[in-house]
Design a protein around this motif. Structure first.
Motif, PDB file in Angstrom:
ATOM      1  N   GLU A  83      -5.323   6.558   4.049  1.00 40.09           N
ATOM      2  CA  GLU A  83      -5.018   7.648   4.984  1.00 40.09           C
ATOM      3  C   GLU A  83      -4.305   8.806   4.273  1.00 40.09           C
ATOM      4  OE1 GLU A  83      -5.984   8.332   7.960  1.00 40.09           O
ATOM      5  OE2 GLU A  83      -7.106   6.466   8.215  1.00 40.09           O
ATOM      6  N   VAL A  84      -3.590   8.493   3.209  1.00 43.22           N
ATOM      7  CA  VAL A  84      -2.954   9.574   2.448  1.00 43.22           C
ATOM      8  C   VAL A  84      -4.024  10.378   1.713  1.00 43.22           C
ATOM      9  CG1 VAL A  84      -1.284  10.134   0.629  1.00 43.22           C
ATOM     10  CG2 VAL A  84      -0.817   8.239   2.208  1.00 43.22           C
ATOM     11  N   LEU A  85      -4.984   9.677   1.132  1.00 44.99           N
ATOM     12  CA  LEU A  85      -6.058  10.377   0.420  1.00 44.99           C
ATOM     13  C   LEU A  85      -6.809  11.330   1.353  1.00 44.99           C
ATOM     14  CD1 LEU A  85      -7.718  10.661  -2.197  1.00 44.99           C
ATOM     15  CD2 LEU A  85      -9.141   8.773  -1.379  1.00 44.99           C
ATOM     16  N   SER A  86      -7.080  10.874   2.572  1.00 42.12           N
ATOM     17  CA  SER A  86      -7.903  11.687   3.476  1.00 42.12           C
ATOM     18  C   SER A  86      -7.168  12.929   3.965  1.00 42.12           C
ATOM     19  CB  SER A  86      -8.417  10.841   4.647  1.00 42.12           C
ATOM     20  OG  SER A  86      -7.344  10.378   5.427  1.00 42.12           O
ATOM     21  N   GLU A 112       9.340  22.576  -2.511  1.00 48.71           N
ATOM     22  CA  GLU A 112       8.334  21.603  -2.936  1.00 48.71           C
ATOM     23  C   GLU A 112       8.731  20.230  -2.412  1.00 48.71           C
ATOM     24  OE1 GLU A 112       6.143  21.500  -6.938  1.00 48.71           O
ATOM     25  OE2 GLU A 112       7.861  20.191  -7.241  1.00 48.71           O
ATOM     26  N   TYR A 113       7.884  19.631  -1.645  1.00 51.12           N
ATOM     27  CA  TYR A 113       8.170  18.328  -1.039  1.00 51.12           C
ATOM     28  C   TYR A 113       6.992  17.400  -1.288  1.00 51.12           C
ATOM     29  CZ  TYR A 113      11.847  20.826   1.454  1.00 51.12           C
ATOM     30  OH  TYR A 113      12.941  21.576   1.761  1.00 51.12           O
ATOM     31  N   ARG A 114       7.304  16.186  -1.652  1.00 53.84           N
ATOM     32  CA  ARG A 114       6.252  15.197  -1.866  1.00 53.84           C
ATOM     33  C   ARG A 114       6.397  14.119  -0.800  1.00 53.84           C
ATOM     34  NH1 ARG A 114       2.325  14.170  -5.392  1.00 53.84           N
ATOM     35  NH2 ARG A 114       1.896  12.062  -6.128  1.00 53.84           N
ATOM     36  N   VAL A 115       5.379  13.997   0.020  1.00 51.48           N
ATOM     37  CA  VAL A 115       5.378  12.997   1.077  1.00 51.48           C
ATOM     38  C   VAL A 115       4.932  11.662   0.490  1.00 51.48           C
ATOM     39  CG1 VAL A 115       4.207  12.251   3.191  1.00 51.48           C
ATOM     40  CG2 VAL A 115       4.976  14.627   2.940  1.00 51.48           C
ATOM     41  N   ARG A 116       5.641  10.619   0.855  1.00 51.35           N
ATOM     42  CA  ARG A 116       5.252   9.281   0.417  1.00 51.35           C
ATOM     43  C   ARG A 116       5.210   8.369   1.631  1.00 51.35           C
ATOM     44  NH1 ARG A 116       8.316   4.706  -0.801  1.00 51.35           N
ATOM     45  NH2 ARG A 116       7.249   3.186  -2.102  1.00 51.35           N
ATOM     46  N   MET A 117       4.145   7.579   1.722  1.00 49.68           N
ATOM     47  CA  MET A 117       4.064   6.552   2.751  1.00 49.68           C
ATOM     48  C   MET A 117       3.928   5.210   2.055  1.00 49.68           C
ATOM     49  SD  MET A 117       1.408   6.021   5.934  1.00 49.68           S
ATOM     50  CE  MET A 117      -0.049   5.891   4.924  1.00 49.68           C
ATOM     51  N   GLY A 119       0.863  -1.182   0.000  1.00 49.80           N
ATOM     52  CA  GLY A 119       0.000   0.000   0.000  1.00 49.80           C
ATOM     53  C   GLY A 119       0.892   1.221   0.000  1.00 49.80           C
ATOM     54  N   GLU A 120       0.611   2.172  -0.886  1.00 49.96           N
ATOM     55  CA  GLU A 120       1.416   3.391  -0.864  1.00 49.96           C
ATOM     56  C   GLU A 120       0.587   4.580  -1.311  1.00 49.96           C
ATOM     57  OE1 GLU A 120       4.836   3.318  -3.457  1.00 49.96           O
ATOM     58  OE2 GLU A 120       3.754   2.277  -5.031  1.00 49.96           O
ATOM     59  N   GLY A 121       1.034   5.753  -0.871  1.00 48.81           N
ATOM     60  CA  GLY A 121       0.355   6.975  -1.251  1.00 48.81           C
ATOM     61  C   GLY A 121       1.328   8.137  -1.216  1.00 48.81           C
ATOM     62  N   GLU A 122       1.063   9.148  -2.035  1.00 45.24           N
ATOM     63  CA  GLU A 122       1.918  10.331  -2.114  1.00 45.24           C
ATOM     64  C   GLU A 122       1.060  11.589  -2.137  1.00 45.24           C
ATOM     65  OE1 GLU A 122       5.258   8.129  -4.944  1.00 45.24           O
ATOM     66  OE2 GLU A 122       4.469  10.091  -5.530  1.00 45.24           O
ATOM     67  N   ALA A 177      -1.681  18.440  -2.033  1.00 39.30           N
ATOM     68  CA  ALA A 177      -2.090  18.414  -3.437  1.00 39.30           C
ATOM     69  C   ALA A 177      -1.586  17.151  -4.122  1.00 39.30           C
ATOM     70  CB  ALA A 177      -1.499  19.627  -4.166  1.00 39.30           C
ATOM     71  N   GLY A 178      -2.296  16.794  -5.187  1.00 40.35           N
ATOM     72  CA  GLY A 178      -1.773  15.768  -6.109  1.00 40.35           C
ATOM     73  C   GLY A 178      -1.647  14.385  -5.504  1.00 40.35           C
ATOM     74  N   VAL A 179      -2.669  13.940  -4.764  1.00 39.62           N
ATOM     75  CA  VAL A 179      -2.569  12.607  -4.164  1.00 39.62           C
ATOM     76  C   VAL A 179      -2.638  11.528  -5.230  1.00 39.62           C
ATOM     77  CG1 VAL A 179      -3.766  10.907  -2.700  1.00 39.62           C
ATOM     78  CG2 VAL A 179      -3.549  13.283  -1.934  1.00 39.62           C
ATOM     79  N   ARG A 180      -1.742  10.579  -5.124  1.00 33.93           N
ATOM     80  CA  ARG A 180      -1.841   9.317  -5.867  1.00 33.93           C
ATOM     81  C   ARG A 180      -1.700   8.223  -4.827  1.00 33.93           C
ATOM     82  NH1 ARG A 180      -2.626  12.779  -8.905  1.00 33.93           N
ATOM     83  NH2 ARG A 180      -1.780  13.169 -10.995  1.00 33.93           N
ATOM     84  N   HIS A 181      -2.615   7.285  -4.812  1.00 35.93           N
ATOM     85  CA  HIS A 181      -2.432   6.175  -3.882  1.00 35.93           C
ATOM     86  C   HIS A 181      -2.904   4.897  -4.535  1.00 35.93           C
ATOM     87  CE1 HIS A 181      -6.674   6.650  -3.295  1.00 35.93           C
ATOM     88  NE2 HIS A 181      -6.742   5.872  -2.243  1.00 35.93           N
ATOM     89  N   ARG A 182      -2.315   3.790  -4.107  1.00 33.77           N
ATOM     90  CA  ARG A 182      -2.622   2.520  -4.756  1.00 33.77           C
ATOM     91  C   ARG A 182      -2.295   1.356  -3.834  1.00 33.77           C
ATOM     92  NH1 ARG A 182       1.970  -0.175  -8.259  1.00 33.77           N
ATOM     93  NH2 ARG A 182       3.706   0.300  -6.900  1.00 33.77           N
ATOM     94  N   VAL A 183      -2.905   0.234  -4.176  1.00 32.95           N
ATOM     95  CA  VAL A 183      -2.609  -1.025  -3.517  1.00 32.95           C
ATOM     96  C   VAL A 183      -2.247  -2.012  -4.617  1.00 32.95           C
ATOM     97  CG1 VAL A 183      -3.652  -2.956  -2.286  1.00 32.95           C
ATOM     98  CG2 VAL A 183      -4.062  -0.618  -1.520  1.00 32.95           C
ATOM     99  N   ALA A 184      -1.174  -2.747  -4.422  1.00 33.33           N
ATOM    100  CA  ALA A 184      -0.720  -3.648  -5.482  1.00 33.33           C
ATOM    101  C   ALA A 184      -0.246  -4.968  -4.889  1.00 33.33           C
ATOM    102  CB  ALA A 184       0.433  -2.997  -6.262  1.00 33.33           C
TER     103      ALA A 184
END
Lengths: 459, 123
Positions: free
Chosen positions: A412-415, A391-396, A327-330, A425-432
């Motif tokens: 939780e990243v989306l919320s 500019e910083y992009r947080v990734r979990m 699971g990851e999100g940015e 801004a610019g959330v991308r999240h996915r489960v793979a």
């Protein structure tokens, strides 16, 4: 008459490579004479396991999903020019791949195309899972838990040479050592004995230089101001000229960008190599420690001095397992005080995941600092200051056994959009789904490789 | 001292290029100097101990260096920095493809003539 020089071009260095890369390679080979071959390498460690999962879903699939995309643009022109094709794009279903190629030949009006399949790489056909699991692993990853998906041994060049001796225009292999895609044609054309260790070493080295496609012609190399590559957007794929005595010259497709220099060759020579005096392949132990690399013309580099020692007593196999879920999100924070808003987002994510009650491992990155160089603990980023503004992009990222938990954590990243720090801004999240792999060594007498022509009406 | 003989402290990237490859939980990183003359200086400075420390945040295990005088080049093999390998890692760069550029940021000291851009000194 035995050939004096064999030309081998490469049309793909991995499954996702450029769909049209082979077109200039085939056009260039068509202007040359003598035995000419096109190889595609499309099967990274994990790719075969993904193909096996696809085959479980649909028994007709399981060959490279890119087979048609990369082969159709040149199938007819290669056949007309007498250029023979060798590839591991058979993946988990070489026979299915061969049927697909014959179907493409019918559709494109290519009469009498001879397609051969190499069998024998699938260990699950000859060994039980318990037997496979009983082998110790090499390369630093232990035997994973989880359901075994695929176990395939790296075959050598002989069955490919056999397929060519049967008259195949296209040879479809599953797992084989990547350099064997070039060595097979050389065994066939030159009649080299596998005991002729220095020639086998030279052919293996040629295959090693070709197997990653543009990585020897400027790809994975360009570094502006340091290593500039001309017309890089049209980088040409490589062609090797191998002499009967084992001389290897690397060049590239005509009328393309990119370059072949002593530097591109040196970088690729050492790529994925550990001890350069003992590169283990099914056919030879390759020693490149003493090679000479010379530029002998524009985009022409000669490599001499590869030495061969006896091949290893065992064959390497890659074993793949279902590995749970990633699971990851940015999310991005930009502008004034962006760093502190990004760090606050990480604090919030930590709190929320802890409240979910899972003990899954978590990794947090701040992309734009040193995320790719850092460990899971973030020590490198913590060791130096970063500007507040920017500019910083947080990734979990997390992983564990069930899809639902992976999704909950990624969500939780989306919320953070509405409930996190200002300006997210610019959330991308996915489960793979994850596939884990390990490498084992298998006795040669457990493996029976064979080649045969596939009849058009035998599907 | 002549300008080109002046010793400068620069990132390795000014002196050499290289490439990462991965297999399992192990990466190799080649280091190929732009000037052959720099090779013995890099052998002195790029010790396995120093490289292991440079990758400490990644949890580097055993580091082995293979020297290739003919090319000239060297090849580092670093264990465990992929933190599980491409399939098990939480890292964005599971293959470790970027890691050659981490090694290329390590400071080295060479005569200015052996650095492509000697003005880019590091502290």
């Amino acid at each position: 008459m035995t050939a004096t020089t064999v030309h081998i071009g490469c049309g793909a260095g991995f499954a996702g490579d450029r769909w049209d890369a082979a077109v200039p390679v085939v056009a260039s080979l068509a202007r040359r004479s003598g035995p000419r071959y096109l190889m595609y390498e499309t099967l990274a460690e994990r790719t075969l396991a993904l193909a096996q999962l696809a085959r479980i879903e649909n028994p007709a699939s399981g060959y490279s999903p890119y087979l048609e995309r990369i082969l159709r643009p040149v199938l007819k022109s290669a056949r007309e020019a007498g250029i023979r094709i060798v590839s591991n794009f058979g993946a988990a279903n070489p026979h299915g791949g061969a049927r697909k190629i014959l179907e493409m030949a019918r559709e494109d009006g290519i009469a009498g195309l001879r397609v051969a399949v190499v069998d024998g790489d699938d260990l699950s056909a000859v060994m039980t899972e318990a037997d496979i699991r009983g082998h110790g692993t090499v390369e630093g990853i232990g035997m994973p838990e989880g359901r075994m998906v695929a176990a395939n041994v790296y075959l050598g060049a002989q069955p490919i040479a056999d397929a060519l001796a049967f008259g195949a225009d296209v040879v479809v292999v599953g797992r084989c050592a990547d350099p064997a895609l070039a060595l097979g044609p050389l065994l066939h054309e030159f009649g080299w004995s596998l005991d002729d260790l220095d020639r086998i070493a030279a052919g293996t080295m040629a295959g090693h230089l070709l197997e990653c496609g543009a990585q020897v012609t400027g790809g994975y190399f360009a570094d502006p101001g340091y290593k500039d590559v001309p017309d890089f957007g049209h980088v040409g794929f490589p062609i090797a000229e191998i002499g009967a005595d084992g001389e290897v010259v690397i060049t590239k497709a005509d009328n393309t960008g990119g370059l072949v220099s002593h530097r591109t060759v040196k970088e690729q020579l050492l790529y994925e190599m550990h001890d350069p005096s003992s590169y283990l392949t099914p056919d030879v132990t390759l020693d490149v420690a003493g090679v000479r690399v010379e530029e002998i013309g524009p985009d022409r580099v000669r490599i001499t001095g590869a030495r061969g020692r006896q091949r290893p007593p065992t064959l390497k196999a890659t074993v793949s397992f279902e590995g749970g879920w990633l699971g990851e999100g940015e999310i991005t924070y930009a502008g004034p005080n962006a760093r502190r808003r990004a760090e606050l987002a990480i604090d919030v994510l930590r709190t929320r995941v802890r409240d979910l009650g899972t003990n899954w491992p978590l990794r947090f990155d701040m992309i734009g600092t040193v995320a790719t160089f850092d460990g899971d603990g973030g020590d490198l980023r913590a060791s130096q200051p970063w500007p507040d503004d920017g500019e910083y992009r947080v990734r979990m990222a997390t992983q564990g056994g069930d899809r639902r938990t992976a999704q909950w954590i990624a969500d939780e990243v989306l919320s953070l959009y509405c409930s996190g720090p200002a300006g997210g801004a610019g959330v991308r999240h996915r489960v793979a789904p994850l596939v884990t792999t390990a490498s084992i060594l298998v006795d040669r007498d457990r493996v029976q490789a064979s080649a045969r022509l596939v009849e058009e009406d035998a599907s | 001292m002549k300008g080109t003989d002046r010793i400068v402290r620069v990132p390795l990237h000014e002196v050499a290029h290289g490439r990462t490859g991965d297999k399992g939980n192990r990466v190799n990183i080649s280091v190929i100097p732009y000037h052959d003359e720099a090779w013995p200086l890099l052998l002195e400075q790029l010790t396995v101990e120093r490289v292991k420390t440079w990758f400490a945040a990644k949890g580097a295990g055993t580091v082995v260096r293979y020297d290739l005088p003919n090319l000239p080049a060297m090849n580092f093999v670093i264990d465990d920095v992929l933190q599980g390998g491409v399939n098990g890692a939480l890292n964005l760069d599971g293959h470790g493809k970027s890691l050659a550029f981490h090694l290329l940021s390590i400071p080295v000291e060479v005569p200015a003539r052996l650095a492509l851009h000697p003005e880019k000194t590091v502290g």
